[in-house]
Motif scaffolding. Sequence first.
Motif, mmCIF file in Angstrom:
data_model
loop_
_atom_site.group_PDB
_atom_site.id
_atom_site.type_symbol
_atom_site.label_atom_id
_atom_site.label_comp_id
_atom_site.label_asym_id
_atom_site.label_seq_id
_atom_site.Cartn_x
_atom_site.Cartn_y
_atom_site.Cartn_z
ATOM 1 N N GLY A 152 0.666 -1.163 -0.016
ATOM 2 C CA GLY A 152 0.231 -0.177 0.174
ATOM 3 C C GLY A 152 0.743 1.226 -0.204
ATOM 4 O O GLY A 152 0.496 1.814 -0.617
ATOM 5 N N ILE A 153 2.032 1.378 0.849
ATOM 6 C CA ILE A 153 2.646 2.340 0.741
ATOM 7 C C ILE A 153 3.526 2.439 -0.426
ATOM 8 O O ILE A 153 3.587 3.678 -1.169
ATOM 9 C CB ILE A 153 3.894 2.180 1.859
ATOM 10 N N ALA A 154 3.987 1.477 -1.290
ATOM 11 C CA ALA A 154 4.555 1.643 -2.625
ATOM 12 C C ALA A 154 3.265 2.245 -3.518
ATOM 13 O O ALA A 154 3.438 3.076 -4.363
ATOM 14 C CB ALA A 154 5.022 0.256 -3.207
ATOM 15 N N SER A 155 2.139 1.637 -3.544
ATOM 16 C CA SER A 155 0.839 2.344 -4.372
ATOM 17 C C SER A 155 0.851 3.900 -4.060
ATOM 18 O O SER A 155 0.384 4.580 -4.816
ATOM 19 C CB SER A 155 -0.303 1.599 -3.906
ATOM 20 N N ALA A 156 1.270 4.222 -2.688
ATOM 21 C CA ALA A 156 1.101 5.653 -2.376
ATOM 22 C C ALA A 156 2.021 6.663 -2.958
ATOM 23 O O ALA A 156 2.057 7.770 -3.184
ATOM 24 C CB ALA A 156 0.827 5.663 -0.824
ATOM 25 N N THR A 157 3.310 6.008 -2.931
ATOM 26 C CA THR A 157 4.584 7.036 -3.138
ATOM 27 C C THR A 157 4.784 7.065 -4.658
ATOM 28 O O THR A 157 5.375 7.853 -5.323
ATOM 29 C CB THR A 157 5.676 6.340 -2.562
ATOM 30 N N LEU A 158 4.680 5.878 -5.059
ATOM 31 C CA LEU A 158 5.095 5.765 -6.759
ATOM 32 C C LEU A 158 4.497 6.372 -7.628
ATOM 33 O O LEU A 158 5.228 7.048 -8.523
ATOM 34 C CB LEU A 158 5.246 4.281 -6.940
ATOM 35 N N PRO A 159 3.184 6.538 -7.530
ATOM 36 C CA PRO A 159 2.476 7.618 -8.514
ATOM 37 C C PRO A 159 2.957 9.119 -8.293
ATOM 38 O O PRO A 159 3.146 9.790 -9.464
ATOM 39 C CB PRO A 159 1.082 7.369 -8.077
ATOM 40 N N THR A 160 3.200 9.543 -7.205
ATOM 41 C CA THR A 160 3.790 10.854 -7.145
ATOM 42 C C THR A 160 5.005 10.892 -7.537
ATOM 43 O O THR A 160 5.289 12.000 -8.372
ATOM 44 C CB THR A 160 3.471 11.077 -5.332
ATOM 45 N N LEU A 161 6.010 9.922 -7.293
ATOM 46 C CA LEU A 161 7.213 9.799 -7.942
ATOM 47 C C LEU A 161 7.235 10.218 -9.468
ATOM 48 O O LEU A 161 7.781 10.916 -10.079
ATOM 49 C CB LEU A 161 8.156 8.689 -7.457
ATOM 50 N N ALA A 162 6.577 9.089 -10.014
ATOM 51 C CA ALA A 162 6.249 9.140 -11.531
ATOM 52 C C ALA A 162 5.565 10.527 -12.016
ATOM 53 O O ALA A 162 6.089 11.020 -13.044
ATOM 54 C CB ALA A 162 5.160 7.948 -12.013
ATOM 55 N N GLY A 163 4.569 10.841 -11.357
ATOM 56 C CA GLY A 163 4.026 12.036 -12.041
ATOM 57 C C GLY A 163 4.634 13.314 -11.813
ATOM 58 O O GLY A 163 4.887 14.048 -12.805
ATOM 59 N N MET A 164 5.656 13.632 -10.714
ATOM 60 C CA MET A 164 6.681 14.582 -10.791
ATOM 61 C C MET A 164 7.667 14.605 -11.693
ATOM 62 O O MET A 164 8.140 15.610 -12.171
ATOM 63 C CB MET A 164 7.015 14.617 -9.201
ATOM 64 N N ALA A 165 7.994 13.448 -11.934
ATOM 65 C CA ALA A 165 9.136 13.188 -13.014
ATOM 66 C C ALA A 165 8.948 13.554 -14.215
ATOM 67 O O ALA A 165 9.596 14.261 -14.965
ATOM 68 C CB ALA A 165 9.740 11.859 -12.782
ATOM 69 N N VAL A 166 7.703 13.092 -14.696
ATOM 70 C CA VAL A 166 6.990 13.414 -15.948
ATOM 71 C C VAL A 166 6.745 14.833 -16.089
ATOM 72 O O VAL A 166 7.255 15.591 -17.027
ATOM 73 C CB VAL A 166 5.880 12.555 -16.217
#
Length: 211
Positions: A152-166
């Motif tokens: 659940g924590i991975a699902s919470a942090t990885l989208p933010t990381l990907a969205g900010m990188a893009v």
Amino acid sequence: MKPWFDDLLFYLQQHQLTLDQFLQAGGWVMNLIGLLCILLFSLLAERYWFRWLVFSRMARQTCTDLYSRLANGELGAAALMRLMAGQGVNHPIHQSLCCDLRLALNQRMTIIRTLISLCPLLGLLGTVSGMIQVFDTLAMNGTGNPRLMAAGIASATLPTLAGMAVSVTGLLLYSHLKSWTDRKSEQVSGLLTEQLISMVSNQRSQMTKDA
């Protein structure tokens, strides 16, 4: 099969597996961010293609069209006299063609800016979705299953990381492209006038030689 080709296939398979794991760990929002990323960078690539190849050809075509209208007398004798004196052209047809070039320069820039703004918001949506998953896990199993909590924590942090990188990458490319677009938009009228003056001067020189 050559050894280097085997190594390349193994390398690609490993990275494909890593990418699949990354997308699965980020949850369903990662698919939306991936589609948004493809659309964003496709539009940016099209704009850079326009910058490097299309714009100069379009400007030359516009100048040729304007010169043919000038030769046919559509712009009037006053415009020709101003060009022969090295001055600009103040005519509605000239202004209309300059406006068309400015519109072509700024095409799709608003969509690109909107997509860049959407990327962090989708990442935030993934964060909220992942935190809901974490809370559901805590409600059902307590704190006795760290593996489910980690998912659940991975699902919470990885989208933010990907969205900010893009978003950051797209913003850098957009800012570079926007500065060029604004500069060319301001120079459109002067660019067409310079090319027209050059064409008129060449025509006068050719007429003098023929005479």
